[in-house]
Design an enzyme around this catalytic site. Structure first.
Site, PDB file in Angstrom:
ATOM      1  N   ASP A 143      -1.008  -0.182   6.174  1.00 62.77           N
ATOM      2  CA  ASP A 143      -1.007   0.520   7.449  1.00 62.77           C
ATOM      3  C   ASP A 143      -2.354   0.407   8.154  1.00 62.77           C
ATOM      4  OD1 ASP A 143      -2.493   2.072   5.790  1.00 62.77           O
ATOM      5  OD2 ASP A 143      -1.588   3.974   6.377  1.00 62.77           O
ATOM      6  N   ASP A 147       0.859  -1.169   0.000  1.00 59.94           N
ATOM      7  CA  ASP A 147       0.000   0.000   0.000  1.00 59.94           C
ATOM      8  C   ASP A 147       0.906   1.235   0.000  1.00 59.94           C
ATOM      9  OD1 ASP A 147      -2.445   1.599   0.727  1.00 59.94           O
ATOM     10  OD2 ASP A 147      -1.272   1.884   2.546  1.00 59.94           O
ATOM     11  N   THR A 181      -0.004   5.099   0.665  1.00 55.24           N
ATOM     12  CA  THR A 181      -0.124   6.147   1.669  1.00 55.24           C
ATOM     13  C   THR A 181      -0.018   5.604   3.087  1.00 55.24           C
ATOM     14  OG1 THR A 181      -1.613   7.178   0.112  1.00 55.24           O
ATOM     15  CG2 THR A 181      -1.520   8.149   2.305  1.00 55.24           C
TER      16      THR A 181
HETATM   17  P1  ADP Z   1      -3.551   4.412  -0.571  1.00 57.07           P
HETATM   18  O1  ADP Z   1      -4.161   3.324  -1.349  1.00 57.07           O
HETATM   19  O2  ADP Z   1      -2.397   5.047  -1.309  1.00 57.07           O
HETATM   20  O3  ADP Z   1      -3.129   4.024   0.809  1.00 57.07           O
HETATM   21  P2  ADP Z   1      -6.136   5.480   0.201  1.00 57.07           P
HETATM   22  O4  ADP Z   1      -6.833   4.248  -0.234  1.00 57.07           O
HETATM   23  O5  ADP Z   1      -6.119   5.787   1.638  1.00 57.07           O
HETATM   24  O6  ADP Z   1      -4.653   5.558  -0.389  1.00 57.07           O
HETATM   25  O7  ADP Z   1      -6.797   6.714  -0.532  1.00 57.07           O
HETATM   26  C1  ADP Z   1      -6.826   6.743  -1.934  1.00 57.07           C
HETATM   27  C2  ADP Z   1      -7.121   8.105  -2.471  1.00 57.07           C
HETATM   28  O8  ADP Z   1      -8.413   8.510  -2.066  1.00 57.07           O
HETATM   29  C3  ADP Z   1      -6.203   9.198  -1.973  1.00 57.07           C
HETATM   30  O9  ADP Z   1      -5.069   9.326  -2.775  1.00 57.07           O
HETATM   31  C4  ADP Z   1      -7.094  10.424  -2.056  1.00 57.07           C
HETATM   32  O10 ADP Z   1      -7.078  10.937  -3.352  1.00 57.07           O
HETATM   33  C5  ADP Z   1      -8.464   9.880  -1.792  1.00 57.07           C
HETATM   34  N1  ADP Z   1      -8.899  10.050  -0.380  1.00 57.07           N
HETATM   35  C6  ADP Z   1      -9.137   9.071   0.501  1.00 57.07           C
HETATM   36  N2  ADP Z   1      -9.556   9.578   1.666  1.00 57.07           N
HETATM   37  C7  ADP Z   1      -9.554  10.927   1.544  1.00 57.07           C
HETATM   38  C8  ADP Z   1      -9.871  12.018   2.421  1.00 57.07           C
HETATM   39  N3  ADP Z   1     -10.269  11.845   3.676  1.00 57.07           N
HETATM   40  N4  ADP Z   1      -9.734  13.250   1.924  1.00 57.07           N
HETATM   41  C9  ADP Z   1      -9.336  13.442   0.659  1.00 57.07           C
HETATM   42  N5  ADP Z   1      -9.018  12.455  -0.176  1.00 57.07           N
HETATM   43  C10 ADP Z   1      -9.133  11.219   0.230  1.00 57.07           C
HETATM   44 MG    MG Z   2      -2.983   3.464   3.112  1.00 54.61          MG
END
Ligand code: ADP
Ligand code: MG
Length: 713
Positions: free
Chosen positions: A602, A408, A410
């Site tokens: 995470d 993953d 973020t």
């Molecule tokens: P990753 O897969 O990289 O861990 P997430 O699944 O947490 O990321 O989120 C994917 C995308 O969704 C983010 O890059 C963002 O664009 C959007 N996103 C998710 N949650 C939020 C939030 N609370 N505020 C703004 N954007 C969000």
């Molecule tokens: Mg994440």
């Protein structure tokens, strides 16, 4: 009669209650099976799992049909007890204090001398020493020396159970019948030695968990009615103020509200470098405040603290048995009949009752049952000390053979502390308008990006609105009603189609995450956030590659270009724009190809994928409930170097397990063959059977030693 305390935990779900019952007296893996069977046979018991190391049974039952006293009775009927841990020593054994060690010493000396004499006679060094001892005296020695073992064998026989000791007892009896009381005594002596070896081995494995439990804090100093009072930790309530003085163990999970201290978190994270704590810092139970004191607001107490959960999961790790163990257990089930057949054949063909007795005696070994769990427990215990929470042998086994790694982005690859770098107002809005709307909508989101937006608004001193109707859409963004306007913030999936301005593509190419802000469905601005790659990631990925892993893939809900920029930097492949359920899909897709998948995340939006993977590894699990629950291996310290490390622990553990099993199998089969052929005399057979446990213990103890991850480059 039974000094039963209330079970440690109780949980009632849909008429079924889960309780924990302490079990005493289990020394060997067979015991687990006996206790499990005894409890499972009770009507009203839905599920039972017995743990040898945690010395407890977890029972799921229907409280209307079965109760604690019924369970206690069943356990006692099987030859064990339900007493809670003894406080202090003595009292439970009739021979306490001084007598016992003296008797043991006498027994050991006598047994050893007897062994030498019998072996000497066998080699013809001296003759007829033992034959001069009157027969009744010899019989008394055998019966007295073997009393505890014989008692257990008889008890088992009454319950129609045949144990490994039953076979040995038959062997000893055979020696008695042919008039060799000394040989029988030597057999009995080594039966006891083997027993001790096994108990010692089990106790060693148990200690890894017990040492951990011993670090739990006992008392806390709480502020009540303006005064400080020392109370047992169990009595502290969430929200209460706890005072920690310099050098003291922090008793609860909490947030510092005053004071400053350097906190040694090694008990939880395995990291010896202390961290600074001051107002606003989260601190964990069982860590130690050095240099300075703190006042805390309690957030979690006892079993709910990170430390409490780690202990619990390490204790429960036994339930998640590795497949090799199941195979070994199955083999154990066939082993006894196999031995009896060989013994019968020996008797029929060779007509040699002493050789037959030797077969029965040499066969005895709990080692098959111990070979796997001892190694697993050693590694799980060693891991817990290093900040690695491993939830079961099954996951070490899977990790050792894993060939796909999904990561993953973020919060996992990145620090998860993004910062807003650009504010891009569109369609006539002002930058401040965009930030105010976005930050207000994000007010209650727990996503790291939400915190970034709020921080950006805070820095500019912008006033925020209280949102009405807030909704988080996992992996996409948030929707809220702010000042009568419907505001959405999130990925491109959030906004209607239409080509975003060129500058957006440029920002994405820089690896930035874009948040599209819309009011009443119309785009009003774009925020760009950049997050920092964790500095230790490249080295850790290199180490993972050095382990022979070729398939490393980045999975993210972020946009295509941002993902591509990150993937290129790390030289991995990627999939972008994924929803949490898409991540599960990717895991399943690889699993369908027969691959063993490791997912590293995470716990934010990726918990289901972590759970679906063969091995889900969660970062930053200290303090994060979701991550600890969903993952199979949790890193209690945010350090990627732990990943290649646990991988190597897994591979080393499996090597030790295979060696343990191979060694035991080879040892026992050789012993059986030699005994059946009459080459291995009964006395040597007796001595030989007590050794493999110690071999297994010695081999597995290697896993307790810490190991540094090999990082390539
Ligand atoms: P990753 O897969 O990289 O861990 P997430 O699944 O947490 O990321 O989120 C994917 C995308 O969704 C983010 O890059 C963002 O664009 C959007 N996103 C998710 N949650 C939020 C939030 N609370 N505020 C703004 N954007 C969000
Ligand atoms: Mg994440």
């Amino acid at each position: 009669m039974h000094p039963l305390r209330l079970p440690a935990t109780e949980l009632t779900v849909a008429g079924q209650r889960t309780i924990e019952v302490p079990i005493r007296g289990m020394d060997c893996a067979d015991c687990v099976v006996h206790v499990e069977r005894a409890i499972a046979a009770l009507p009203g018991v839905a599920l039972v799992h017995v743990s040898l190391t945690a010395e407890k049974a977890v029972v799921q039952l229907d409280p209307h049909r079965v109760d604690l006293s019924a369970i206690a009775k069943a356990v006692e009927g099987a030859g064990y007890s339900c007493a809670p841990p003894e406080v202090g020593r003595g009292g439970t054994t009739p021979l306490g204090g001084f007598t016992r060690p003296v008797l043991t010493l006498l027994g050991v000396v006598f047994g050893a001398v007897l062994f030498v004499v019998v072996v000497g006679e066998w080699f013809g060094l001296f003759e007829a020493v033992t034959r001069r001892v009157p027969w009744p005296l010899g019989l008394t020695v055998v019966l007295a020396g073997g009393y505890p073992v014989f008692r257990n064998v008889i008890r088992a026989a009454i319950r129609k159970q045949v144990t490994a000791h039953t076979l040995m007892t038959v062997g000893a009896l055979a020696a008695l019948v042919v008039g060799q009381w000394a040989t029988a005594a030597v057999v009995v002596f080594f039966m006891r030695v083997g027993d001790y070896a096994e108990r010692f081995t089990t106790e060693r494995a148990r200690r890894a968990v017990k040492d951990l439990t011993a670090m739990a804090p006992q008392t806390a100093r709480v502020e009540r009615d303006g005064a400080e009072r020392e109370v047992p930790v169990g009595e502290v309530r969430v929200g209460e103020t706890v005072v920690v003085r310099p050098g003291e163990k922090i008793p609860v999970d909490g947030e510092a509200i005053a004071g400053h201290a350097t906190v040694d978190q090694a008990t939880i994270t395995g990291e010896s470098m202390p961290v600074e704590a001051g107002p606003g810092t989260r601190v964990f139970a069982a860590t130690i405040a050095r240099l300075g004191g703190l006042r805390l607001r309690t957030t979690h107490v006892g079993k709910d603290t990170t430390f409490g959960r780690v202990i619990r999961m390490v204790e429960d790790a036994e339930a998640h048995r590795a497949n090799v163990q199941r195979i070994a257990d199955k083999f154990s089930a066939y082993y006894l009949p196999l031995v009896v057949s060989i013994a019968t054949l020996t008797l029929l063909i060779r007509r040699d009752s002493l050789a037959t007795a030797a077969v029965l005696v040499v066969a005895c070994s709990c080692s098959f049952a111990l070979a796997t769990p001892i190694a697993m427990l050693a590694s799980i215990g060693a891991g817990a000390r290093r900040g690695l929470l491993i939830k079961g042998g099954r996951y070490l086994e899977a990790l050792a053979r894993a060939d796909v790694v999904l990561i993953d982005k973020t919060g996992t690859l990145t620090l998860g502390r993004p910062q807003i770098t650009d504010v891009l107002p569109l369609n006539g809005a002002s930058g401040e308008d965009v930030l105010v709307l976005a930050a207000s909508a994000e007010r209650y989101s727990e996503h790291p990006l939400a915190e970034a937006v709020r921080a950006a608004a805070r820095e500019r001193g912008l006033p925020l609105y209280e949102p009405e109707q807030f909704e988080a859409i996992p992996g996409i963004g948030v929707r809220a009603r702010v000042d009568g306007i419907t505001v959405t913030v999130g990925s491109r999936r959030m906004v209607p189609d239409g080509s975003p301005p060129r500058v957006v593509a440029d920002l994405e190419a820089q690896g930035k995450t874009l948040l599209f802000v819309a009011r009443d469905g119309a785009i009003t601005g774009v925020l760009a956030a950049s997050d920092t790659l964790r500095p230790e990631v490249p080295a850790a990925l290199a180490a993972i590659r050095a382990l022979g892993i070729r398939q490393i893939e980045l999975l993210t809900g972020d946009n295509e270009r941002t993902a591509a920029a990150m993937a290129q930097r790390l030289d991995v492949v990627y999939r972008a724009g994924l929803l949490p359920e898409d991540k599960i899909g990717v895991v399943q897709q690889y699993q369908a190809q027969g691959r063993t998948v490791v997912m590293i995340g995470d716990g934010v939006n990726d918990a289901p994928a972590l759970a679906q993977a063969d091995v889900g590894i969660a970062m930053g699990a200290a303090g994060s409930d979701v991550a600890v629950e969903a993952a199979h291996i949790a890193l209690l310290r945010d350090d990627w170097a732990l990943i290649p490390e646990v991988w190597q622990i897994a591979r080393r553990t499996m090597r030790v397990v295979k060696l343990n099993i191979g060694f035991t199998a080879a040892y026992n089969l050789t012993g059986l063959t030699l005994a059946a052929l009459g080459i291995l005399p009964l006395v040597f057979a007796a001595a030989a059977q007590s050794l493999p446990d110690l071999g297994i213990l010695g081999n597995s103890a290697r896993l307790l030693r810490p190991m540094r991850a090999r990082t390539a480059g």
